[in-house]
Design a protein around this motif. Sequence first.
Motif, PDB file in Angstrom:
ATOM      1  N   PRO A 150     111.154  54.160-169.331  1.00 25.95           N
ATOM      2  CA  PRO A 150     111.512  52.766-169.596  1.00 25.95           C
ATOM      3  C   PRO A 150     111.040  52.284-170.968  1.00 25.95           C
ATOM      4  N   SER A 151     109.959  52.853-171.506  1.00 26.22           N
ATOM      5  CA  SER A 151     109.387  52.341-172.756  1.00 26.22           C
ATOM      6  C   SER A 151     110.235  52.699-173.976  1.00 26.22           C
ATOM      7  N   ASP A 152     110.643  53.956-174.107  1.00 28.38           N
ATOM      8  CA  ASP A 152     111.351  54.381-175.318  1.00 28.38           C
ATOM      9  C   ASP A 152     112.637  55.165-175.012  1.00 28.38           C
ATOM     10  N   HIS A 153     112.995  55.246-173.738  1.00 32.33           N
ATOM     11  CA  HIS A 153     114.222  55.935-173.294  1.00 32.33           C
ATOM     12  C   HIS A 153     114.238  57.411-173.674  1.00 32.33           C
ATOM     13  N   LYS A 154     113.057  57.993-173.870  1.00 31.27           N
ATOM     14  CA  LYS A 154     112.977  59.434-174.104  1.00 31.27           C
ATOM     15  C   LYS A 154     112.914  60.159-172.755  1.00 31.27           C
ATOM     16  N   GLU A 155     113.331  61.405-172.779  1.00 30.85           N
ATOM     17  CA  GLU A 155     113.296  62.196-171.553  1.00 30.85           C
ATOM     18  C   GLU A 155     111.862  62.665-171.289  1.00 30.85           C
ATOM     19  N   PRO A 156     111.282  62.325-170.137  1.00 25.95           N
ATOM     20  CA  PRO A 156     109.897  62.754-169.855  1.00 25.95           C
ATOM     21  C   PRO A 156     109.851  64.232-169.484  1.00 25.95           C
ATOM     22  N   LYS A 157     108.810  64.900-169.932  1.00 22.34           N
ATOM     23  CA  LYS A 157     108.653  66.326-169.599  1.00 22.34           C
ATOM     24  C   LYS A 157     107.600  66.550-168.515  1.00 22.34           C
ATOM     25  N   THR A 158     106.608  65.691-168.500  1.00 22.10           N
ATOM     26  CA  THR A 158     105.571  65.803-167.466  1.00 22.10           C
ATOM     27  C   THR A 158     105.529  64.494-166.679  1.00 22.10           C
ATOM     28  N   ILE A 159     105.815  64.606-165.399  1.00 24.23           N
ATOM     29  CA  ILE A 159     105.814  63.416-164.537  1.00 24.23           C
ATOM     30  C   ILE A 159     104.782  63.614-163.428  1.00 24.23           C
ATOM     31  N   VAL A 160     103.910  62.627-163.280  1.00 27.76           N
ATOM     32  CA  VAL A 160     102.881  62.652-162.234  1.00 27.76           C
ATOM     33  C   VAL A 160     103.299  61.717-161.104  1.00 27.76           C
ATOM     34  N   PHE A 161     103.224  62.213-159.896  1.00 26.56           N
ATOM     35  CA  PHE A 161     103.509  61.403-158.713  1.00 26.56           C
ATOM     36  C   PHE A 161     102.193  61.170-157.964  1.00 26.56           C
ATOM     37  N   ILE A 162     101.953  59.931-157.575  1.00 25.79           N
ATOM     38  CA  ILE A 162     100.734  59.586-156.835  1.00 25.79           C
ATOM     39  C   ILE A 162     101.141  59.067-155.460  1.00 25.79           C
ATOM     40  N   LYS A 163     100.690  59.738-154.417  1.00 26.15           N
ATOM     41  CA  LYS A 163     101.061  59.342-153.061  1.00 26.15           C
ATOM     42  C   LYS A 163     100.030  58.376-152.468  1.00 26.15           C
ATOM     43  N   CYS A 164     100.430  57.783-151.344  1.00 29.54           N
ATOM     44  CA  CYS A 164      99.553  56.885-150.569  1.00 29.54           C
ATOM     45  C   CYS A 164      99.030  55.727-151.411  1.00 29.54           C
ATOM     46  N   VAL A 165      99.910  55.073-152.143  1.00 29.81           N
ATOM     47  CA  VAL A 165      99.520  53.876-152.901  1.00 29.81           C
ATOM     48  C   VAL A 165      99.742  52.666-151.990  1.00 29.81           C
ATOM     49  N   GLY A 166      98.669  52.207-151.398  1.00 28.12           N
ATOM     50  CA  GLY A 166      98.751  51.069-150.486  1.00 28.12           C
ATOM     51  C   GLY A 166      98.748  51.469-149.025  1.00 28.12           C
ATOM     52  N   SER A 167      98.934  52.736-148.718  1.00 28.25           N
ATOM     53  CA  SER A 167      98.881  53.173-147.323  1.00 28.25           C
ATOM     54  C   SER A 167      97.643  54.046-147.120  1.00 28.25           C
ATOM     55  N   ARG A 168      97.158  54.085-145.893  1.00 26.70           N
ATOM     56  CA  ARG A 168      95.955  54.837-145.524  1.00 26.70           C
ATOM     57  C   ARG A 168      94.766  54.442-146.395  1.00 26.70           C
ATOM     58  N   ASP A 169      94.710  53.174-146.720  1.00 24.52           N
ATOM     59  CA  ASP A 169      93.642  52.676-147.577  1.00 24.52           C
ATOM     60  C   ASP A 169      93.233  51.293-147.078  1.00 24.52           C
ATOM     61  N   GLU A 170      92.230  51.255-146.218  1.00 25.40           N
ATOM     62  CA  GLU A 170      91.830  49.977-145.625  1.00 25.40           C
ATOM     63  C   GLU A 170      91.157  49.068-146.639  1.00 25.40           C
ATOM     64  N   ALA A 171      90.608  49.640-147.697  1.00 26.37           N
ATOM     65  CA  ALA A 171      89.894  48.815-148.670  1.00 26.37           C
ATOM     66  C   ALA A 171      90.853  47.958-149.489  1.00 26.37           C
ATOM     67  N   LYS A 172      91.953  48.539-149.954  1.00 20.93           N
ATOM     68  CA  LYS A 172      92.864  47.796-150.823  1.00 20.93           C
ATOM     69  C   LYS A 172      94.250  47.598-150.223  1.00 20.93           C
ATOM     70  N   GLY A 173      94.637  48.472-149.300  1.00 20.82           N
ATOM     71  CA  GLY A 173      95.999  48.419-148.799  1.00 20.82           C
ATOM     72  C   GLY A 173      96.068  48.315-147.295  1.00 20.82           C
ATOM     73  N   LYS A 174      96.908  49.147-146.705  1.00 23.43           N
ATOM     74  CA  LYS A 174      97.133  49.135-145.268  1.00 23.43           C
ATOM     75  C   LYS A 174      96.514  50.385-144.644  1.00 23.43           C
ATOM     76  N   PRO A 175      96.027  50.267-143.407  1.00 27.54           N
ATOM     77  CA  PRO A 175      95.386  51.436-142.787  1.00 27.54           C
ATOM     78  C   PRO A 175      96.376  52.479-142.265  1.00 27.54           C
ATOM     79  N   TYR A 176      97.638  52.077-142.075  1.00 22.18           N
ATOM     80  CA  TYR A 176      98.603  53.000-141.462  1.00 22.18           C
ATOM     81  C   TYR A 176      99.243  53.932-142.494  1.00 22.18           C
ATOM     82  N   CYS A 177      99.812  55.024-141.983  1.00 23.73           N
ATOM     83  CA  CYS A 177     100.579  55.956-142.815  1.00 23.73           C
ATOM     84  C   CYS A 177     101.989  55.400-142.981  1.00 23.73           C
ATOM     85  N   SER A 178     102.485  55.421-144.194  1.00 22.47           N
ATOM     86  CA  SER A 178     103.809  54.859-144.459  1.00 22.47           C
ATOM     87  C   SER A 178     104.935  55.828-144.113  1.00 22.47           C
TER      88      SER A 178
END
Length: 659
Positions: free
Chosen positions: A374-402
């Motif tokens: 989105p920033s410069d419309h270049k094709e990304p070569k390395t993409i990082v995916f982060i799972k469980c953002v907001g799920s299975r996290d009682e401190a900041k998110g929801k306790p259940y699995c999404s």
Amino acid sequence: MKRVGVFICHCGTNIAHTVDCEKVAKTAAEFPHVVFSTDYKYMCSEPGQMVIKNAIKEHKLDRIVVASCSPRMHEPTFRKCMESAGLNPYLLEMANIREHCSWVHPDKEKGTEKAIDLVKMAVAKVVKNTPLTRSSIPIHKRALVIGGGIAGIQAALDIADAGYVVDIVEKEPSIGGRMAQVDKTFPTLDCSACILTPKMVDAAQHPNINLVTYSEIEKVEGYVGNFEVTIRHKARSVDVSKCTGCGTCWEKCPTKVASEFELGLGTRKAIYTPFPQAVPNKPVIDRDNCRYFKTGKCMVCQKLCPTGAVDYTQEDQLETIRYGAIVVATGFDLFDHSVYGEYGYGKYPDVITGLQFERLINASGPTAGKIKRPSDHKEPKTIVFIKCVGSRDEAKGKPYCSKTCCMYTAKHATLVKEKIKDSQAIVFYMDVRTPGKNYEEFYQRAVDEYGVQYVRGRVSKIYQKGDKLIVKGEDTLLGKQVEVEADMVVLATAMVARSDAGDLARKVGFSYDQHDFFTEAHPKLRPVETHTAGVYLAGACQGPKDIPDSVSQASAAAAKVCGLLSKNEMATEPIISAVNESICSGCGLCISICPYKAIDLKTITERVHGKIHERQVATVNNGLCQGCGACTVACRSSALNLRGFTNEQILAEVDALCL
């Protein structure tokens, strides 16, 4: 003289393991009014029911007590058994010696003592029971589906195919829901649009389905078979009967704003259709951003419309329609991941959500299916995916699995490797959960064939360095810190209930849980029903679900609706509240207490000291009352009583235990 029979169930070893069932039966035989008492391994089985029927006949029993599991499980079973033996089914009492006793008390001696007490209470109550009879109410053969996503569409199609008229009410200008935003579906990688859009067209062209888009539920009254639903038709500012969907208006509109459908990655005009395949393909005017509604100038769309369909004078319209059944399929929202400040969402444009990534890889998306930053419309070569953002996290998110994040992240990583051959896809995860048909195979293929790299651990921080995003985390399997230079980061955010889910539940009159997901009547035995008769659930409004589960549940809800609408009348439970008008003060406190909107006030006329007086008293709608008993507790004059659980019956139980 009442003649009571007592039947103690072993429930295999569920009860017999911690309760001496023979001793309980022997002791119960000494209770007042008990003329027969016995025990059996499985009282709910056919041989067990025969024991009850034979005892009723041989000992001339006129009421029985069954001590076994929860009444929610087998009370209907034993009522049918009594009916077939010629007794009124409401002269039955169940003592729950499984959930309330054997499952919570490991000590057999004490468990047996408690079971005896529970049976004694049940015997005392059943002696006070009186025969109750069911009444019947008519069924209006028309259904309402709230929500036009895949679950709502499937439910409507199934109901309509059975020959019943059904209305789909959707608050957006088009049906389609979240699935319309998705590119491909796992595990088959089918084109989502290729699956969904034919169903959207089928729904639009079906003679028994009415699409009511850009509309919301304003009010729901009535009861099963006879719901009176008021629908607010929001002003589209376009006469759909004249509009041909030619597109001239939105092509010439001078105002551009961020598109909700593209999740901010693209723009739309002030007069617009959400997406090219929208159904109905008729535009609406966004009055908050339209130049005419803001300044009184412009009117370009009206001037150029060849059919004169643009109408700035339209106002919201209210319409009340009667329905026999309601299916709620309002879908889900995504977790507000801004609480994870360490991930930099909103600060770094190349940190996006999984749904935004769906739009990037979608052929009809803002980049025509090409993965670009989105920033410069270049094709990304390395993409990082982060799972469980907001799920299975009682401190900041929801306790259940999404539930869906593991699979759609594997899908995203696979598509990255397919579209950008020299790319690297790295997934940070806590666990990989693949509980579906061919799901595990799909995940393994992403790892083995496509070379997706999975790193077990949490990401602690993301920050910008030049045009790269530095992702810092820990590989808990190797026990070392990890640092990745990424071109793009995708967050797998949790599914949460719609922000207005609670309001809708209160309008319709059913319950929802602590996360605002709608509550089913029973998670195993009645998973698509609510505690409000005639209201059913479908899709992710009940909890996180993928597409196959949503479609399955929608068809199940439709089957329930068809079963209901196939009758001209239905029997209602007699265990409901009743008003003693002679002592009712008409205070109305019970009205606000009732969660099912079953109580109202009515005016009665009575003669006092030779004079005619009018006063208000409470009245209970037999179709709406679900027998929860909340009103009886709130009633200060004790005018409300719950049939089958009267004050006299409850006190008899208390006396049996305490005296």
